[in-house]
Design a protein around this motif. Structure first.
Motif, PDB file in Angstrom:
ATOM      1  N   SER A  67      -2.137  -5.138   7.083  1.00  0.00           N
ATOM      2  CA  SER A  67      -1.308  -3.941   6.965  1.00  0.00           C
ATOM      3  C   SER A  67      -1.139  -3.507   5.516  1.00  0.00           C
ATOM      4  O   SER A  67      -0.710  -2.378   5.238  1.00  0.00           O
ATOM      5  CB  SER A  67       0.081  -4.194   7.568  1.00  0.00           C
ATOM      6  OG  SER A  67       0.746  -5.237   6.869  1.00  0.00           O
ATOM      7  N   TYR A  68      -1.496  -4.392   4.570  1.00  0.00           N
ATOM      8  CA  TYR A  68      -1.361  -4.061   3.152  1.00  0.00           C
ATOM      9  C   TYR A  68      -2.708  -3.846   2.472  1.00  0.00           C
ATOM     10  O   TYR A  68      -2.944  -2.830   1.818  1.00  0.00           O
ATOM     11  CB  TYR A  68      -0.606  -5.161   2.406  1.00  0.00           C
ATOM     12  CG  TYR A  68      -0.598  -4.943   0.907  1.00  0.00           C
ATOM     13  CD1 TYR A  68       0.315  -4.078   0.323  1.00  0.00           C
ATOM     14  CD2 TYR A  68      -1.536  -5.566   0.078  1.00  0.00           C
ATOM     15  CE1 TYR A  68       0.304  -3.829  -1.047  1.00  0.00           C
ATOM     16  CE2 TYR A  68      -1.560  -5.328  -1.290  1.00  0.00           C
ATOM     17  CZ  TYR A  68      -0.635  -4.463  -1.847  1.00  0.00           C
ATOM     18  OH  TYR A  68      -0.658  -4.223  -3.188  1.00  0.00           O
ATOM     19  N   TYR A  69      -3.613  -4.789   2.636  1.00  0.00           N
ATOM     20  CA  TYR A  69      -4.843  -4.801   1.843  1.00  0.00           C
ATOM     21  C   TYR A  69      -5.882  -3.787   2.334  1.00  0.00           C
ATOM     22  O   TYR A  69      -6.120  -3.641   3.532  1.00  0.00           O
ATOM     23  CB  TYR A  69      -5.463  -6.195   1.857  1.00  0.00           C
ATOM     24  CG  TYR A  69      -6.733  -6.298   1.052  1.00  0.00           C
ATOM     25  CD1 TYR A  69      -6.694  -6.382  -0.333  1.00  0.00           C
ATOM     26  CD2 TYR A  69      -7.979  -6.282   1.684  1.00  0.00           C
ATOM     27  CE1 TYR A  69      -7.858  -6.455  -1.080  1.00  0.00           C
ATOM     28  CE2 TYR A  69      -9.155  -6.362   0.945  1.00  0.00           C
ATOM     29  CZ  TYR A  69      -9.087  -6.442  -0.431  1.00  0.00           C
ATOM     30  OH  TYR A  69     -10.240  -6.513  -1.165  1.00  0.00           O
ATOM     31  N   LYS A  70      -6.516  -3.125   1.358  1.00  0.00           N
ATOM     32  CA  LYS A  70      -7.623  -2.208   1.632  1.00  0.00           C
ATOM     33  C   LYS A  70      -8.781  -2.547   0.698  1.00  0.00           C
ATOM     34  O   LYS A  70      -8.583  -3.008  -0.432  1.00  0.00           O
ATOM     35  CB  LYS A  70      -7.191  -0.747   1.399  1.00  0.00           C
ATOM     36  CG  LYS A  70      -5.991  -0.313   2.224  1.00  0.00           C
ATOM     37  CD  LYS A  70      -6.315  -0.279   3.707  1.00  0.00           C
ATOM     38  CE  LYS A  70      -5.140   0.252   4.519  1.00  0.00           C
ATOM     39  NZ  LYS A  70      -3.951  -0.672   4.487  1.00  0.00           N
ATOM     40  N   ASP A  71     -10.000  -2.332   1.137  1.00  0.00           N
ATOM     41  CA  ASP A  71     -11.190  -2.669   0.344  1.00  0.00           C
ATOM     42  C   ASP A  71     -11.261  -1.909  -0.975  1.00  0.00           C
ATOM     43  O   ASP A  71     -11.938  -2.334  -1.904  1.00  0.00           O
ATOM     44  CB  ASP A  71     -12.463  -2.390   1.162  1.00  0.00           C
ATOM     45  CG  ASP A  71     -12.646  -3.388   2.290  1.00  0.00           C
ATOM     46  OD1 ASP A  71     -12.056  -4.479   2.211  1.00  0.00           O
ATOM     47  OD2 ASP A  71     -13.381  -3.076   3.246  1.00  0.00           O
ATOM     48  N   THR A  72     -10.589  -0.786  -1.039  1.00  0.00           N
ATOM     49  CA  THR A  72     -10.638   0.037  -2.247  1.00  0.00           C
ATOM     50  C   THR A  72      -9.687  -0.482  -3.337  1.00  0.00           C
ATOM     51  O   THR A  72      -9.713   0.012  -4.468  1.00  0.00           O
ATOM     52  CB  THR A  72     -10.268   1.483  -1.915  1.00  0.00           C
ATOM     53  OG1 THR A  72      -8.989   1.511  -1.251  1.00  0.00           O
ATOM     54  CG2 THR A  72     -11.318   2.110  -1.011  1.00  0.00           C
ATOM     55  N   MET A  73      -8.861  -1.447  -3.020  1.00  0.00           N
ATOM     56  CA  MET A  73      -7.913  -1.990  -3.989  1.00  0.00           C
ATOM     57  C   MET A  73      -8.634  -2.824  -5.043  1.00  0.00           C
ATOM     58  O   MET A  73      -9.705  -3.374  -4.802  1.00  0.00           O
ATOM     59  CB  MET A  73      -6.858  -2.840  -3.279  1.00  0.00           C
ATOM     60  CG  MET A  73      -5.906  -2.036  -2.416  1.00  0.00           C
ATOM     61  SD  MET A  73      -4.644  -3.074  -1.648  1.00  0.00           S
ATOM     62  CE  MET A  73      -3.553  -1.843  -0.954  1.00  0.00           C
ATOM     63  N   LYS A  74      -8.013  -2.925  -6.228  1.00  0.00           N
ATOM     64  CA  LYS A  74      -8.624  -3.645  -7.339  1.00  0.00           C
ATOM     65  C   LYS A  74      -7.737  -4.784  -7.827  1.00  0.00           C
ATOM     66  O   LYS A  74      -6.515  -4.638  -7.916  1.00  0.00           O
ATOM     67  CB  LYS A  74      -8.904  -2.680  -8.495  1.00  0.00           C
ATOM     68  CG  LYS A  74      -9.923  -1.595  -8.172  1.00  0.00           C
ATOM     69  CD  LYS A  74     -10.167  -0.703  -9.380  1.00  0.00           C
ATOM     70  CE  LYS A  74     -11.198   0.358  -9.077  1.00  0.00           C
ATOM     71  NZ  LYS A  74     -11.458   1.235 -10.259  1.00  0.00           N
TER      72      LYS A  74
END
Length: 280
Positions: A67-74
């Motif tokens: 619910s928090y993490y997305k692949d676009t995050m760095k």
């Protein structure tokens, strides 16, 4: 005679109270870090010797809250980033320095693994056996230790920085066997980003499956090196002395190039221009 010698060795081992550990060899294909030799004061400050230790990135996302993490995050922006270094004293103690970039530090859960914390998993025989369960050692950003109560850190410290915190700790590796030997090791960071008593992201180093906590075959490994930081520092000093800028030698006068003059003369002849006039 052989039986007598065996009996004597067994007796000495029993008296010393030291468990027998076979030579810990390298396991091909594993992530590998190398611990140079130096003495470290574990106080949450980065001693000068640490700059000579190789740096290892521990920022592989091996578990996350969907619910928090997305692949676009760095890493270092949307969640934490951790760099790890290792040293040992050449005798019996392994030192670990974890530099964490994490502007949102939370330690409000009663379960330490759900708080911002550095974890280290160890298997001193470097076993490549899925049935072997490593010991687990955790240091929170608040300085609290947790994990395997039978084998805690010899010492540990945590200190806040401008963009996160530093975790530093020492562990007894006298059972490994000395320089040239390997031990199973894995580094992990638990990132509690939202402060809701949950872990949003879990970062790893050699373990890509989030199984190292219970499966020694998924760990990385650490070489107890014979390289001394003192020697590296001495070599650095010598090199610096040799490269000190020496006084420059004055440049020699320019050499006359006849070919250039001939080329100019040929061009002038084609246009009827007189370059030289012979005196009468």
């Amino acid at each position: 005679m052989k039986r007598i010698v065996t009996a004597i060795l067994a007796g000495l081992l029993a008296v010393s109270g030291t468990a027998a550990v076979s030579a810990a060899a390298k396991v091909d294909g594993r992530a590998t870090c190398e611990a140079y030799i130096a003495d470290v004061t574990v106080d949450g400050k980065i001693d000068d010797v640490w700059k000579y230790a190789p740096n290892y990135d521990a920022n592989f996302v091996k578990a996350f809250e969907a619910s928090y993490y997305k692949d676009t995050m760095k890493a270092g922006v949307d969640y934490a980033d951790m760099d790890v270094k290792v040293l040992w004293n050449g005798k019996n103690t392994l030192y670990v320095l974890a530099v964490v970039k994490d502007p949102k530090i939370h330690n409000n859960s009663t379960s330490q693994w759900l708080n911002d914390s550095v974890e280290m998993f160890l298997e001193l025989n470097n076993a490549n056996d899925s049935s072997k369960k490593p010991t687990q050692h955790r240091l929170g950003a608040d300085g609290k230790q947790s994990g395997s109560t039978k084998s805690p850190f010899l010492s540990s410290a945590a200190a806040k920085t401008a963009d996160g915190w530093i975790g530093e700790f020492a562990y007894d590796v006298s059972a490994v066997g000395g320089a040239g030997q390997y031990l199973g090791i894995e580094f992990q960071y638990n990132d509690a980003i939202l402060g809701d008593k949950k872990r949003q992201v879990c970062l790893g180093w050699g373990d890509k499956e989030n199984k190292a906590f219970s499966d020694a075959s998924k760990m990385g490994q650490c070489l107890l090196s014979s390289t001394k930081v003192a020697d590296l520092k001495a070599a650095e000093t010598t090199k610096a002395a040799e490269t000190v800028k020496k006084p420059e030698t004055p440049a020699s006068p320019a050499t006359f190039d006849a070919s250039v003059l001939l080329a100019v003369a040929a061009a002038a002849a084609g246009t009827g221009t007189v370059i030289f006039r012979k005196k009468k």
